[in-house]
Design a protein around this motif. Structure first.
Motif, PDB file in Angstrom:
ATOM      1  N   GLY A   1       6.135 -27.889 -10.568  1.00 23.75           N
ATOM      2  CA  GLY A   1       4.983 -27.831  -9.176  1.00 23.75           C
ATOM      3  C   GLY A   1       5.717 -28.026  -7.908  1.00 23.75           C
ATOM      4  O   GLY A   1       4.755 -27.958  -7.187  1.00 23.75           O
TER       5      GLY A   1
ATOM      6  N   LYS B   1      11.394 -28.431  -5.948  1.00 20.50           N
ATOM      7  CA  LYS B   1      10.876 -27.388  -6.889  1.00 20.50           C
ATOM      8  C   LYS B   1      11.366 -27.671  -8.369  1.00 20.50           C
ATOM      9  O   LYS B   1      11.436 -26.886  -8.808  1.00 20.50           O
ATOM     10  CB  LYS B   1      10.738 -25.619  -7.071  1.00 20.50           C
ATOM     11  CG  LYS B   1       9.811 -25.310  -5.447  1.00 20.50           C
ATOM     12  CD  LYS B   1       9.257 -23.892  -5.565  1.00 20.50           C
ATOM     13  CE  LYS B   1       8.012 -23.652  -4.456  1.00 20.50           C
ATOM     14  NZ  LYS B   1       9.079 -23.609  -3.473  1.00 20.50           N
TER      15      LYS B   1
ATOM     16  N   ASN C   1       0.874 -18.858  -0.613  1.00 23.17           N
ATOM     17  CA  ASN C   1      -0.735 -19.688  -1.449  1.00 23.17           C
ATOM     18  C   ASN C   1      -2.005 -19.904  -0.996  1.00 23.17           C
ATOM     19  O   ASN C   1      -1.141 -19.816   0.983  1.00 23.17           O
ATOM     20  CB  ASN C   1      -0.299 -21.159  -2.155  1.00 23.17           C
ATOM     21  CG  ASN C   1       1.192 -20.919  -2.684  1.00 23.17           C
ATOM     22  OD1 ASN C   1       1.404 -19.528  -4.084  1.00 23.17           O
ATOM     23  ND2 ASN C   1       2.653 -21.481  -2.397  1.00 23.17           N
TER      24      ASN C   1
ATOM     25  N   ASP D   1      10.272 -29.055   0.272  1.00 22.59           N
ATOM     26  CA  ASP D   1       9.767 -29.015  -1.269  1.00 22.59           C
ATOM     27  C   ASP D   1      11.122 -29.047  -2.275  1.00 22.59           C
ATOM     28  O   ASP D   1      11.927 -28.230  -1.175  1.00 22.59           O
ATOM     29  CB  ASP D   1       8.654 -27.634  -1.836  1.00 22.59           C
ATOM     30  CG  ASP D   1       8.000 -28.276  -3.093  1.00 22.59           C
ATOM     31  OD1 ASP D   1       8.558 -29.227  -3.936  1.00 22.59           O
ATOM     32  OD2 ASP D   1       7.541 -27.539  -3.914  1.00 22.59           O
TER      33      ASP D   1
ATOM     34  N   ARG E   1      -4.208 -22.227  -0.553  1.00 19.22           N
ATOM     35  CA  ARG E   1      -4.514 -23.523   0.048  1.00 19.22           C
ATOM     36  C   ARG E   1      -3.230 -24.922   0.195  1.00 19.22           C
ATOM     37  O   ARG E   1      -1.805 -24.298   0.699  1.00 19.22           O
ATOM     38  CB  ARG E   1      -4.591 -24.341  -1.487  1.00 19.22           C
ATOM     39  CG  ARG E   1      -3.902 -23.298  -2.762  1.00 19.22           C
ATOM     40  CD  ARG E   1      -2.419 -24.493  -3.181  1.00 19.22           C
ATOM     41  NE  ARG E   1      -1.826 -23.657  -3.880  1.00 19.22           N
ATOM     42  CZ  ARG E   1      -0.906 -23.969  -4.571  1.00 19.22           C
ATOM     43  NH1 ARG E   1      -0.260 -25.467  -3.556  1.00 19.22           N
ATOM     44  NH2 ARG E   1      -0.043 -22.762  -5.172  1.00 19.22           N
TER      45      ARG E   1
ATOM     46  N   GLY F   1      -0.121 -27.286  -0.069  1.00 21.90           N
ATOM     47  CA  GLY F   1       0.754 -27.309  -1.754  1.00 21.90           C
ATOM     48  C   GLY F   1       1.034 -28.500  -1.411  1.00 21.90           C
ATOM     49  O   GLY F   1       0.407 -29.511  -1.179  1.00 21.90           O
ATOM     50  N   ASP F   2       1.383 -28.606  -3.155  1.00 18.16           N
ATOM     51  CA  ASP F   2       1.324 -30.696  -3.656  1.00 18.16           C
ATOM     52  C   ASP F   2       3.260 -30.256  -3.852  1.00 18.16           C
ATOM     53  O   ASP F   2       3.239 -29.408  -4.760  1.00 18.16           O
ATOM     54  CB  ASP F   2       0.547 -30.441  -5.037  1.00 18.16           C
ATOM     55  CG  ASP F   2       0.497 -31.170  -5.117  1.00 18.16           C
ATOM     56  OD1 ASP F   2       1.221 -32.423  -4.750  1.00 18.16           O
ATOM     57  OD2 ASP F   2      -0.577 -31.907  -5.927  1.00 18.16           O
ATOM     58  N   PRO F   3       4.137 -30.987  -3.642  1.00 20.03           N
ATOM     59  CA  PRO F   3       4.101 -32.289  -2.695  1.00 20.03           C
ATOM     60  C   PRO F   3       3.774 -31.798  -1.363  1.00 20.03           C
ATOM     61  O   PRO F   3       3.367 -33.326  -0.389  1.00 20.03           O
ATOM     62  CB  PRO F   3       4.562 -33.461  -3.416  1.00 20.03           C
ATOM     63  CG  PRO F   3       5.173 -32.046  -3.454  1.00 20.03           C
ATOM     64  CD  PRO F   3       4.867 -30.795  -3.486  1.00 20.03           C
ATOM     65  N   GLU F   4       4.493 -30.712  -0.996  1.00 17.67           N
ATOM     66  CA  GLU F   4       4.122 -30.797   1.056  1.00 17.67           C
ATOM     67  C   GLU F   4       2.560 -31.759   1.617  1.00 17.67           C
ATOM     68  O   GLU F   4       3.146 -32.214   2.806  1.00 17.67           O
ATOM     69  CB  GLU F   4       3.849 -29.587   1.196  1.00 17.67           C
ATOM     70  CG  GLU F   4       5.547 -28.815   0.785  1.00 17.67           C
ATOM     71  CD  GLU F   4       5.384 -28.627  -0.400  1.00 17.67           C
ATOM     72  OE1 GLU F   4       4.282 -28.468  -1.368  1.00 17.67           O
ATOM     73  OE2 GLU F   4       5.499 -26.813  -0.573  1.00 17.67           O
TER      74      GLU F   4
ATOM     75  N   TYR G   1      -0.417 -21.211   3.566  1.00 24.08           N
ATOM     76  CA  TYR G   1       0.587 -21.359   2.921  1.00 24.08           C
ATOM     77  C   TYR G   1       1.975 -20.931   2.494  1.00 24.08           C
ATOM     78  O   TYR G   1       1.644 -19.787   1.872  1.00 24.08           O
ATOM     79  CB  TYR G   1       0.909 -22.144   1.763  1.00 24.08           C
ATOM     80  CG  TYR G   1       1.646 -22.771   0.951  1.00 24.08           C
ATOM     81  CD1 TYR G   1       3.320 -22.396   0.808  1.00 24.08           C
ATOM     82  CD2 TYR G   1       1.527 -24.207   0.226  1.00 24.08           C
ATOM     83  CE1 TYR G   1       4.039 -22.860   0.557  1.00 24.08           C
ATOM     84  CE2 TYR G   1       2.508 -24.318  -0.671  1.00 24.08           C
ATOM     85  CZ  TYR G   1       3.901 -23.698   0.105  1.00 24.08           C
ATOM     86  OH  TYR G   1       4.432 -24.483  -1.270  1.00 24.08           O
TER      87      TYR G   1
HETATM   88  N1  GLY Z   1       4.571 -26.601  -3.957  1.00 22.01           N
HETATM   89  C1  GLY Z   1       4.702 -25.914  -3.984  1.00 22.01           C
HETATM   90  C2  GLY Z   1       3.373 -25.475  -4.597  1.00 22.01           C
HETATM   91  O1  GLY Z   1       2.369 -25.973  -4.359  1.00 22.01           O
HETATM   92  O2  GLY Z   1       3.094 -24.405  -4.685  1.00 22.01           O
END
Ligand code: GLY
Length: 426
Positions: free
Chosen positions: A219, A207, A278, A205, A280, A282-285, A262
């Motif tokens: 994010g 960040k 995390n 990512d 859930r 990840g966003d944007p991975e 994650y």
């Molecule tokens: N890309 C970081 C997150 O989803 O927390």
């Protein structure tokens, strides 16, 4: 199989797109979704933070996939399980791995997982003292969900102290002060049913908001996968030294973790160390990882929900690479502009635009409704090709004040990322 994906963002758009490619999926709903998910799924209004509302809708589905962390920490997956519907996502108790940095540190200590030494502080005085025992750069983490803005890494001691004070008054009852972990970061996702753990492709990512990793944390402004610079064997090493011990520890505590674990890792001179967990995707991975997954997704997620992941065949990945570049609204990550029209022109081959902060106006125009607006995702035979295509896609996006980083995956494509030499005996 009828599948409900809960959540509003680009991660959920990527999930519904991947699920729509699975022949086992006969009906697909995304709630509340956005202006992009409406193209691949039924979109229904839903308060994703209301466990009873999600459970009520869930009764009509064979599988529910909960995307974001806040509903998971609020107990949405528990409520869906209680009505007897298989759900991909951990219980509220297990989601504390993301919901509380102190809890995560405690689990890691019990499981013998490598991570930075830290202090969990309940007062500003304790935080000031913990910072005083360290050298720059200082790492301060709010002990609660903060939508990607709960971490400060700074060389300015006063900024670190002020961030800790603010976090104690706005986010949670604790802050975690920890040693800085040097080395490139990796996002490694793993599917788990609470016992079996299956890692996905590692991603990276970006960040910070600005090129060359400058400006405040966001994010995530873009990501790529796989990681050509990652030493071979790293994923297997993290599986046995991090992911499996944590999943086993959660089961021993009577709060098994099922769903997506994650691990945010730093590749340090002492080997991979955990920066954060995390609960859930990840966003944007997720946008890049799922773009490369060939195995049908619904069966995998259902196997996690049903405790049968061990019976699934090995994952199949598409060759090549994927890059995603976030298009953000003016003033993100401050208070982003909202209500601007977004127009996407012709896209080159291999490029998909995933929506995040968008909504449809009454006359069908796409309007911005959040900081990260779109995630322009491209695949290619190499990282360089995927990157070129992703930026051609970004050029087709028209949004007043919209901006992107220009260097997503650039260093990796140029071969400029290296992992510190591992210290003998570390
Ligand atoms: N890309 C970081 C997150 O989803 O927390």
């Amino acid at each position: 199989m009828k599948v409900l994906v809960v959540g509003p963002g680009a991660r959920e758009h990527a999930l519904v797109l991947a699920l729509s490619r699975d022949p086992a999926v006969t009906y697909l709903t995304c709630a509340p979704g956005n202006a992009g998910t409406v193209e691949v799924a039924e979109v229904l209004p839903l308060d994703a933070m209301n466990p009873a509302a999600v459970a009520s809708l869930a009764r009509h589905y064979d599988l529910v996939v909960v995307g974001p962390e806040a509903p998971l920490v609020a107990g949405v997956a528990d409520a869906v399980r209680e009505v007897g519907v298989p759900v991909f996502g951990p219980s509220a108790a297990a989601a504390q791995l993301e919901g509380s940095k102190t809890f995560a540190k405690d689990v890691m200590a019990a499981a013998g997982v490598p991570t930075a030494a830290s202090d969990s502080c309940t007062t500003a005085d304790e935080a000031v003292q913990a910072l005083g025992r360290r050298v720059a750069p200082y790492v301060v983490k709010a002990d609660g969900l903060a939508a990607g803005k709960g971490v400060l890494v700074t060389s300015d001691r006063i900024d670190a102290e002020n961030f800790a004070r603010d976090a104690l008054s706005t986010v949670g009852a604790r802050v975690v002060i920890e040693d800085f972990l040097d080395g490139p970061e990796v996002s490694l996702f793993a599917l788990t049913d609470g016992t079996t753990v299956v890692p996905l492709l590692p991603a990276q990512d970006h960040k910070r908001v600005g090129d060359d990793d400058t400006g405040p944390n966001t994010g995530g402004m873009g990501a790529y996968a796989p990681l050509p610079w990652l030493p071979s064997g790293t994923v297997e090493h993290v599986l046995t030294s991090v992911l499996q011990p944590v999943v086993a520890e959660m089961a021993t505590r009577g709060t098994p973790f099922s769903g997506l674990l994650y691990a945010g890792l730093a590749m340090t001179s002492r080997g991979p160390q955990v920066v954060e967990f995390n609960c859930r995707f990840g966003d944007p991975e997720t946008q890049v990882v799922l773009a490369l997954l060939d195995t049908p997704l619904a069966g995998l997620l259902l196997a996690c929900a049903n405790g049968t992941l061990a019976a699934e065949p090995p994952l199949v990945w598409r060759p090549g690479a994927a890059v995603t570049v976030v298009v953000a609204a003016e003033n993100y990550p401050g208070t982003p502009a909202a209500g601007d029209e977004v127009v996407v022109g012709d896209l080159p081959e291999g490029v998909t635009v995933l929506h995040a902060g968008t909504r449809l106006s009454e006359d069908g125009a796409v309007l911005t409704s959040g900081g990260r607006v779109l995630s322009v995702t491209a695949t290619g035979s190499s990282l360089a090709e995927a990157r070129t295509r992703a930026y051609e896609g970004v050029a087709a996006v028209h949004l007043r004040g919209g901006f992107s980083r220009s260097d997503i995956a650039a260093k990796a494509a140029r071969g400029e990322i290296s992992v510190p030499t591992q210290v003998e005996g570390a």
